[in-house]
Design a protein around this motif. Sequence first.
Motif, PDB file in Angstrom:
ATOM      1  N   LYS A  50     -17.564  25.964 -13.235  1.00  0.00           N
ATOM      2  CA  LYS A  50     -16.722  25.374 -14.270  1.00  0.00           C
ATOM      3  C   LYS A  50     -15.248  25.728 -14.051  1.00  0.00           C
ATOM      4  N   GLY A  51     -14.394  24.717 -14.106  1.00  0.00           N
ATOM      5  CA  GLY A  51     -12.959  24.924 -13.934  1.00  0.00           C
ATOM      6  C   GLY A  51     -12.473  24.771 -12.511  1.00  0.00           C
ATOM      7  N   ASN A  52     -13.389  24.804 -11.533  1.00  0.00           N
ATOM      8  CA  ASN A  52     -13.008  24.650 -10.123  1.00  0.00           C
ATOM      9  C   ASN A  52     -12.766  23.182  -9.783  1.00  0.00           C
ATOM     10  N   ALA A  53     -11.911  22.973  -8.791  1.00  0.00           N
ATOM     11  CA  ALA A  53     -11.661  21.608  -8.317  1.00  0.00           C
ATOM     12  C   ALA A  53     -12.828  21.157  -7.453  1.00  0.00           C
ATOM     13  N   TYR A  54     -13.388  20.005  -7.772  1.00  0.00           N
ATOM     14  CA  TYR A  54     -14.457  19.416  -6.952  1.00  0.00           C
ATOM     15  C   TYR A  54     -13.838  18.693  -5.766  1.00  0.00           C
ATOM     16  N   TYR A  55     -12.731  17.987  -6.024  1.00  0.00           N
ATOM     17  CA  TYR A  55     -11.871  17.476  -4.949  1.00  0.00           C
ATOM     18  C   TYR A  55     -10.449  17.408  -5.473  1.00  0.00           C
ATOM     19  N   ASP A  56      -9.499  17.381  -4.547  1.00  0.00           N
ATOM     20  CA  ASP A  56      -8.071  17.388  -4.874  1.00  0.00           C
ATOM     21  C   ASP A  56      -7.387  16.672  -3.718  1.00  0.00           C
ATOM     22  N   LEU A  57      -7.079  15.389  -3.895  1.00  0.00           N
ATOM     23  CA  LEU A  57      -6.649  14.577  -2.757  1.00  0.00           C
ATOM     24  C   LEU A  57      -5.789  13.402  -3.185  1.00  0.00           C
ATOM     25  N   ASP A  58      -5.091  12.840  -2.201  1.00  0.00           N
ATOM     26  CA  ASP A  58      -4.400  11.571  -2.391  1.00  0.00           C
ATOM     27  C   ASP A  58      -5.411  10.467  -2.110  1.00  0.00           C
ATOM     28  N   ARG A  59      -5.579   9.548  -3.061  1.00  0.00           N
ATOM     29  CA  ARG A  59      -6.526   8.456  -2.864  1.00  0.00           C
ATOM     30  C   ARG A  59      -6.027   7.529  -1.760  1.00  0.00           C
ATOM     31  N   LYS A  60      -6.946   7.080  -0.937  1.00  0.00           N
ATOM     32  CA  LYS A  60      -6.611   6.127   0.125  1.00  0.00           C
ATOM     33  C   LYS A  60      -6.535   4.732  -0.487  1.00  0.00           C
ATOM     34  N   ILE A  61      -5.349   4.148  -0.411  1.00  0.00           N
ATOM     35  CA  ILE A  61      -5.149   2.805  -0.955  1.00  0.00           C
ATOM     36  C   ILE A  61      -5.469   1.790   0.140  1.00  0.00           C
ATOM     37  N   VAL A  62      -6.392   0.861  -0.155  1.00  0.00           N
ATOM     38  CA  VAL A  62      -6.837  -0.084   0.873  1.00  0.00           C
ATOM     39  C   VAL A  62      -6.197  -1.460   0.739  1.00  0.00           C
ATOM     40  N   LYS A  63      -5.775  -1.814  -0.483  1.00  0.00           N
ATOM     41  CA  LYS A  63      -5.048  -3.071  -0.663  1.00  0.00           C
ATOM     42  C   LYS A  63      -4.401  -3.076  -2.039  1.00  0.00           C
ATOM     43  N   VAL A  64      -3.427  -3.966  -2.198  1.00  0.00           N
ATOM     44  CA  VAL A  64      -2.710  -4.101  -3.468  1.00  0.00           C
ATOM     45  C   VAL A  64      -2.575  -5.583  -3.781  1.00  0.00           C
ATOM     46  N   GLU A  65      -2.796  -5.942  -5.045  1.00  0.00           N
ATOM     47  CA  GLU A  65      -2.617  -7.324  -5.475  1.00  0.00           C
ATOM     48  C   GLU A  65      -1.664  -7.372  -6.658  1.00  0.00           C
ATOM     49  N   THR A  66      -0.797  -8.379  -6.673  1.00  0.00           N
ATOM     50  CA  THR A  66       0.077  -8.597  -7.829  1.00  0.00           C
ATOM     51  C   THR A  66      -0.230  -9.962  -8.409  1.00  0.00           C
ATOM     52  N   LYS A  67      -0.288 -10.013  -9.720  1.00  0.00           N
ATOM     53  CA  LYS A  67      -0.515 -11.273 -10.425  1.00  0.00           C
ATOM     54  C   LYS A  67       0.257 -11.220 -11.724  1.00  0.00           C
ATOM     55  N   LYS A  75       0.808  -1.226   0.000  1.00  0.00           N
ATOM     56  CA  LYS A  75       0.000   0.000   0.000  1.00  0.00           C
ATOM     57  C   LYS A  75       0.838   1.272   0.000  1.00  0.00           C
ATOM     58  N   ASP A  76       2.136   1.152   0.337  1.00  0.00           N
ATOM     59  CA  ASP A  76       2.998   2.332   0.382  1.00  0.00           C
ATOM     60  C   ASP A  76       3.838   2.508  -0.881  1.00  0.00           C
ATOM     61  N   THR A  77       3.717   1.583  -1.829  1.00  0.00           N
ATOM     62  CA  THR A  77       4.551   1.644  -3.037  1.00  0.00           C
ATOM     63  C   THR A  77       4.206   2.852  -3.895  1.00  0.00           C
ATOM     64  N   PHE A  78       2.936   3.203  -3.944  1.00  0.00           N
ATOM     65  CA  PHE A  78       2.507   4.315  -4.796  1.00  0.00           C
ATOM     66  C   PHE A  78       1.786   5.387  -3.985  1.00  0.00           C
ATOM     67  N   THR A  79       1.922   6.622  -4.434  1.00  0.00           N
ATOM     68  CA  THR A  79       1.026   7.694  -4.030  1.00  0.00           C
ATOM     69  C   THR A  79       0.202   8.036  -5.260  1.00  0.00           C
ATOM     70  N   VAL A  80      -1.108   7.979  -5.120  1.00  0.00           N
ATOM     71  CA  VAL A  80      -1.995   8.250  -6.260  1.00  0.00           C
ATOM     72  C   VAL A  80      -2.804   9.506  -5.942  1.00  0.00           C
TER      73      VAL A  80
END
Length: 947
Positions: A517-534, A500-505
């Motif tokens: 129009k043109g305003n930010a509705y939200y501006d945030l770092d997404r909360k990563i809850v899990k990561v899977e590799t396959k 979960k710490d490998t990326f900041t999104v």
Amino acid sequence: MKRLKKLFALVVSTAIALTTFLSVPVKADNSYKAQLYARITDAGQVVNKMIIDFGADKRVSGVDKDTFTVHAKSIVQIGENKGNAYYDLDRKIVKVETKGSQVTVYFDESEGATLTWLSEGRNYPAKLEYTITQNKPIKATAVDGRDLADINATYTCDNSVKDAETEKFKSVKVKDGINYQFYEAKDSDKLIVWFHGNGEGDLNGTGNNVAQMLANRGTVAWASDEAQEIFGGANVMAFQAPETWYYAQSDKLLEKAYNEIKDVMKAYNIDPEKVVVSGCSAGGYMTTRMLIAYPNLFQAAMINCPALDVARLRGGETPTDKELAGIRDSKTAIWLVQGETDGSVESEACSQRMFKILTEGQKLTTTKVAQKLNSDFTTQETADGKYKLSLYKTVDLKNDADSFGVERPTGSLEFAEDYDQDGVETVVKYSDHWSWIYTLNNNPKDAKGQHIMNWAATYVQGNEETYKAQLHARITDAGQVVNKMVIDFGSDKRVSGVDKDTFTVHAKSIVQIGENKGNAYYDLDRKIVKVETKGSQVTVYFDESEGATLTWLSEGRNYPAKLEYTITQNKPIKATAVDGRDLADINATYTCDNSVKDAETEKFKSVKVKDGINYQFYEAKDSDKLIVWFHGNGEGDLNGTGNNVAQMLANRGTVAWASDEAQEIFGGANVMAFQAPETWYYAQSDKLLEKAYNEIKDVMKAYNIDPEKVVVSGCSAGGYMTTRMLIAYPNLFQAAMINCPALDVARLRGGETPTDKELAGIRDSKTAIWLVQGETDGSVESEACSQRMFKILTEGQKLTTTKVAQKLNSDFTTQETADGKYKLSLYKTVDQENKADSFGVERPVGKLEFAEDYDQDGVETVVKYSDHWSWIYTLNNNPKDAKGQHIMNWAATYVQDKKAENNQKPTDNVKPGKVETSDNNSIAMYGLLLVVAMGGFVAVKRKSKEN
């Protein structure tokens, strides 16, 4: 039988005899060695535990915090106070662990330093004297389980200290040069250089070359697993000033440090483009002087509380504005860190002054970061991210005279520490000068959420590969959200070690139309809850309570957002070839075209009708059934954009009917989800009823829909539209599922509230109706809408009432007629309060409770939404009647082939585990059958024995 009894007696007596023989106590050893272990905390190295091994032939137990008294004495070894005790105390024991023959005694880490702070202003290794006294017996057993005599022993300690982190380094002493500690990272072409603070310089030419490693984490932090992972492996070089870094120019320390760095680069094949530097206090001054003297030696610099102002008082030269401005001409990226106040070196005259000069004329971004334990801080940065300054908030402010004799505010900084080793961090306050602790714990971060070490690592990554990140979305009960991101590293690779710490999104949503129009509705770092590799793919899952793909406009409409996703890699990703060979770690950059894939929306096609009503259409192969959906008011079109997606994305009102579950219930059904050109309240004035009817008829003709197999559903304004369709075209639909129909407010919004006569007229049609609403509804009053309609439809009929309790979703009550044609489910609301409604009347409103799994861990929890959002229950097939039949299953019975009506699956098998109710009848029946069966089994057994 007698023989068996004799044999049993013989076995028992033998066992007792053996046990007695084996229990004979064995004399224990009377002296054992205690080994001290240390850890370098943020405040320096401390003896944090002691291990005693009682021998491989024993197992020990019954040891607790009172078993030992451990007395520690620290003696000053050099300087004015040589021979004096620095401390003399019993160590506080915080926990004890036993494992086999070993006992580990853990000490409080707020005491037990291995260094002494000399009156001469230096840290220097102490002479330690530890004495261990046993206070009560220790239970001992042999490896084979035999009891041994209790241990009552004496203990020796040679006072040597083992530290796994310092053992990674080797001491390098340079004749007529600068000594340093060196950590070699295998096969790495990167180098991190550290310049310590003034207290860690050598004294009287001892050449100790350890104070810079033991006084704080300034040396070892860079060789920690975390830092090494972030940098993808990096060598570490931690100098010790022969006396003080303030003599950088007078003693030619700049030239000596430069030459030794160059020697290490040559010896260890360091890439000249992969060298970073960090320093604190006097070491921050030395770092700054190195940047001035050797402009392009370092790719990045992390400078903590640089002692620029006091340099001239202590044998150095405070850099001029011109010298600092000259650094701008180099490639070196710089991140400065300091307390807002600093009692040792003034923040305004040091880090803030330097940052101001470096960023002159540039636009700055400011980010405030609140923290639970560590001090809050503010980061300022340039647009290109080359220069950053993090200032930490200080507490307990008071006025004190500084080195220049000037009274100014000083205070303390707050840090998260776990000195009692219980796994729970608490706040500890240190001097407001100790801001380097934050950097060494990788705490400062910027507007993108990138932490300081990760930021520095980006400058020494070398030639990076670029990979594409694809966003994926899911339509939750609250609307479509980006719920995961997939990165494919190529079919020639297999990746691992991603967490979960490998990326900041970072995600930004921008309003595309309307007043904002043109305003930010939200501006945030997404909360990563899990990561899977396959294989070659990494899937990053986000919290679904954020990341909406729509924006709620001030004009009262949902409209698609413009999304901007930025992906930053924080630490290396391990890669192997398909054949198992190790490949170079991946340190990459990532692109994202911000398109979103959604498996549910891709089932639909957008149909736009000139001068008509646009709709989304799902074709169910070979089906002669049709489900029509009318959305709520927020999903109508705005300003003639003809977007024709808001009704599909704002909630599950479109896609729910095409889900595998719904399609199975209905035996396959086409779905037609209209989008109002503006609002359904214009149903009559804009001839929307006629247009919808004609388009439904066109679809029925085009797809061979059986006129006896059409159902309808709608919510809120769409519930009003559904009701108006039932009035205008009485026999068009076999069944209707109407949610919180906005009958009362229609007359306020351009529509016509149906009269009692109009609603009563629906009784003459074949259409079966199930109404759903909250007991309270802050948007459209329940009594004036669903309850009024139900009362008129069922006038004079006998009603059955069923109460259903649920574990997570709100409890509800269903009323129904004897023939099941009309039903009303009212959901219980919570958190009620009085508020004015659309008519200005004060009445109770509250919340409805829903079962959601927004953190994607497979466990649903309660989420509360507006008491108007009752359509969520219908779209999850939650409402049910006295027979346990759920709403979709009920509607499906009205559009079944005649031959299939008697072969329907039991309706209570829908979504097992999803709907929690109080129905336990089936379980009780199975329990009764099981008891009867078991009784039969016992009877048979007994009979067989008798025979």
